[in-house]
Motif scaffolding. Structure first.
Motif, PDB file in Angstrom:
ATOM      1  N   GLU A  64       0.840  -1.201   0.000  1.00  0.00           N
ATOM      2  CA  GLU A  64       0.000   0.000   0.000  1.00  0.00           C
ATOM      3  C   GLU A  64       0.878   1.255   0.000  1.00  0.00           C
ATOM      4  O   GLU A  64       1.859   1.330   0.741  1.00  0.00           O
ATOM      5  N   VAL A  65       0.501   2.228  -0.803  1.00  0.00           N
ATOM      6  CA  VAL A  65       1.182   3.518  -0.782  1.00  0.00           C
ATOM      7  C   VAL A  65       0.615   4.304   0.407  1.00  0.00           C
ATOM      8  O   VAL A  65      -0.583   4.555   0.477  1.00  0.00           O
ATOM      9  N   VAL A  66       1.489   4.651   1.342  1.00  0.00           N
ATOM     10  CA  VAL A  66       1.051   5.377   2.542  1.00  0.00           C
ATOM     11  C   VAL A  66       1.400   6.865   2.472  1.00  0.00           C
ATOM     12  O   VAL A  66       0.772   7.669   3.151  1.00  0.00           O
ATOM     13  N   VAL A  67       2.381   7.211   1.682  1.00  0.00           N
ATOM     14  CA  VAL A  67       2.713   8.612   1.412  1.00  0.00           C
ATOM     15  C   VAL A  67       3.079   8.699  -0.063  1.00  0.00           C
ATOM     16  O   VAL A  67       3.820   7.855  -0.579  1.00  0.00           O
ATOM     17  N   GLN A  68       2.552   9.721  -0.721  1.00  0.00           N
ATOM     18  CA  GLN A  68       2.932  10.002  -2.106  1.00  0.00           C
ATOM     19  C   GLN A  68       3.305  11.471  -2.169  1.00  0.00           C
ATOM     20  O   GLN A  68       2.498  12.339  -1.795  1.00  0.00           O
ATOM     21  N   ALA A  69       4.521  11.752  -2.603  1.00  0.00           N
ATOM     22  CA  ALA A  69       5.006  13.129  -2.620  1.00  0.00           C
ATOM     23  C   ALA A  69       5.753  13.405  -3.911  1.00  0.00           C
ATOM     24  O   ALA A  69       6.588  12.605  -4.331  1.00  0.00           O
ATOM     25  N   ASP A  70       5.426  14.514  -4.539  1.00  0.00           N
ATOM     26  CA  ASP A  70       6.146  14.958  -5.727  1.00  0.00           C
ATOM     27  C   ASP A  70       7.158  16.007  -5.300  1.00  0.00           C
ATOM     28  O   ASP A  70       6.785  17.091  -4.839  1.00  0.00           O
ATOM     29  N   PHE A  71       8.431  15.662  -5.417  1.00  0.00           N
ATOM     30  CA  PHE A  71       9.537  16.549  -5.074  1.00  0.00           C
ATOM     31  C   PHE A  71      10.035  17.178  -6.371  1.00  0.00           C
ATOM     32  O   PHE A  71      10.576  16.473  -7.223  1.00  0.00           O
ATOM     33  N   ALA A  72       9.837  18.475  -6.536  1.00  0.00           N
ATOM     34  CA  ALA A  72      10.371  19.184  -7.699  1.00  0.00           C
ATOM     35  C   ALA A  72      11.758  19.706  -7.321  1.00  0.00           C
ATOM     36  O   ALA A  72      11.905  20.481  -6.380  1.00  0.00           O
ATOM     37  N   MET A  73      12.736  19.250  -8.055  1.00  0.00           N
ATOM     38  CA  MET A  73      14.126  19.596  -7.768  1.00  0.00           C
ATOM     39  C   MET A  73      14.693  20.423  -8.913  1.00  0.00           C
ATOM     40  O   MET A  73      14.485  20.092 -10.085  1.00  0.00           O
ATOM     41  N   LEU A  74      15.402  21.494  -8.572  1.00  0.00           N
ATOM     42  CA  LEU A  74      16.154  22.237  -9.567  1.00  0.00           C
ATOM     43  C   LEU A  74      17.506  21.549  -9.670  1.00  0.00           C
ATOM     44  O   LEU A  74      18.190  21.363  -8.660  1.00  0.00           O
ATOM     45  N   MET A  75      17.848  21.162 -10.901  1.00  0.00           N
ATOM     46  CA  MET A  75      19.080  20.397 -11.093  1.00  0.00           C
ATOM     47  C   MET A  75      19.930  21.042 -12.192  1.00  0.00           C
ATOM     48  O   MET A  75      19.406  21.666 -13.111  1.00  0.00           O
ATOM     49  N   ARG A  76      21.211  20.841 -12.069  1.00  0.00           N
ATOM     50  CA  ARG A  76      22.151  21.319 -13.083  1.00  0.00           C
ATOM     51  C   ARG A  76      22.048  20.391 -14.290  1.00  0.00           C
ATOM     52  O   ARG A  76      22.133  19.171 -14.150  1.00  0.00           O
ATOM     53  N   ALA A  77      21.886  20.961 -15.461  1.00  0.00           N
ATOM     54  CA  ALA A  77      21.833  20.167 -16.689  1.00  0.00           C
ATOM     55  C   ALA A  77      23.236  19.610 -16.964  1.00  0.00           C
ATOM     56  O   ALA A  77      24.243  20.281 -16.675  1.00  0.00           O
ATOM     57  N   PRO A  78      23.324  18.386 -17.498  1.00  0.00           N
ATOM     58  CA  PRO A  78      24.639  17.776 -17.715  1.00  0.00           C
ATOM     59  C   PRO A  78      25.588  18.636 -18.549  1.00  0.00           C
ATOM     60  O   PRO A  78      26.753  18.723 -18.258  1.00  0.00           O
ATOM     61  N   GLU A  79      25.073  19.325 -19.564  1.00  0.00           N
ATOM     62  CA  GLU A  79      25.937  20.155 -20.401  1.00  0.00           C
ATOM     63  C   GLU A  79      26.468  21.383 -19.671  1.00  0.00           C
ATOM     64  O   GLU A  79      27.395  22.021 -20.099  1.00  0.00           O
ATOM     65  N   ALA A  80      25.863  21.671 -18.482  1.00  0.00           N
ATOM     66  CA  ALA A  80      26.309  22.816 -17.675  1.00  0.00           C
ATOM     67  C   ALA A  80      27.409  22.448 -16.699  1.00  0.00           C
ATOM     68  O   ALA A  80      27.944  23.305 -16.033  1.00  0.00           O
ATOM     69  N   ALA A  81      27.753  21.160 -16.630  1.00  0.00           N
ATOM     70  CA  ALA A  81      28.766  20.715 -15.678  1.00  0.00           C
ATOM     71  C   ALA A  81      30.132  21.274 -16.069  1.00  0.00           C
ATOM     72  O   ALA A  81      30.483  21.353 -17.242  1.00  0.00           O
ATOM     73  N   ALA A  82      30.878  21.643 -15.076  1.00  0.00           N
ATOM     74  CA  ALA A  82      32.219  22.202 -15.341  1.00  0.00           C
ATOM     75  C   ALA A  82      33.259  21.124 -15.262  1.00  0.00           C
ATOM     76  O   ALA A  82      33.144  20.165 -14.586  1.00  0.00           O
TER      77      ALA A  82
END
Length: 159
Positions: free
Chosen positions: A141-159
């Motif tokens: 049974e799903v007892v918690v359902q949460a949508d986590f919106a994360m700001l992430m660095r795009a791979p092409e932006a990696a240094a």
């Protein structure tokens, strides 16, 4: 998830929509509930008073929803899949959550995580990735359902 072409130590590619991973399980104990009540100050009788809880529709004490959400977050961040993404994580920018079923003392939950959305941010080199995190008990049974919106660095932006 894409396999990164970059050398070890560099940022991995972001996962595709539909990518899913799961965590190990964790049993919710009475001590967890008591400690969370002390930490949060939430001493709602449904969580801490066994006699009162017997008279409710649940018939017994239930874990705080926010406790189970916190455990869900911890289970997620302990996975190898999430650890591979950590270098790309910039910020949690939104969280939407629901609690479809109760979690009882002695229930064992694990995290099931699915990428539901990847949208380029207005700022170049950043992507909003939505991870649907579900706490699933030993009964499936799903007892918690949460949508986590994360700001992430795009791979092409990696240094």
């Amino acid at each position: 998830m894409h396999t990164p072409d970059s050398p070890a130590g560099r940022q991995a590619a972001l996962p595709d929509v539909g990518y899913t991973f799961e965590s190990a399980g964790r049993t919710i104990s009475e001590a967890d509930i008591v400690q969370f009540a002390c930490l949060s100050g939430d001493f709602n009788r449904l969580h801490v008073d066994a006699e009162y809880a017997k008279s409710t529709r649940f018939g017994q004490r239930i874990a705080h929803g926010l406790l189970v959400l916190s455990v869900l977050s911890g289970l997620t961040t302990q996975t190898v899949a999430y650890r591979g993404l950590e270098p790309s994580v910039l910020a949690l920018i939104d969280l939407n959550c629901r609690f479809p079923k109760p979690t009882f003392i002695g229930d064992t939950v694990h995290a099931r995580v699915t990428v539901t959305e990847c949208v380029p941010d207005a700022r170049p080199g950043r992507v909003k990735v939505v991870f649907r995190r579900e706490a699933v008990n030993q009964r499936g049974e799903v007892v918690v359902q949460a949508d986590f919106a994360m700001l992430m660095r795009a791979p092409e932006a990696a240094a």
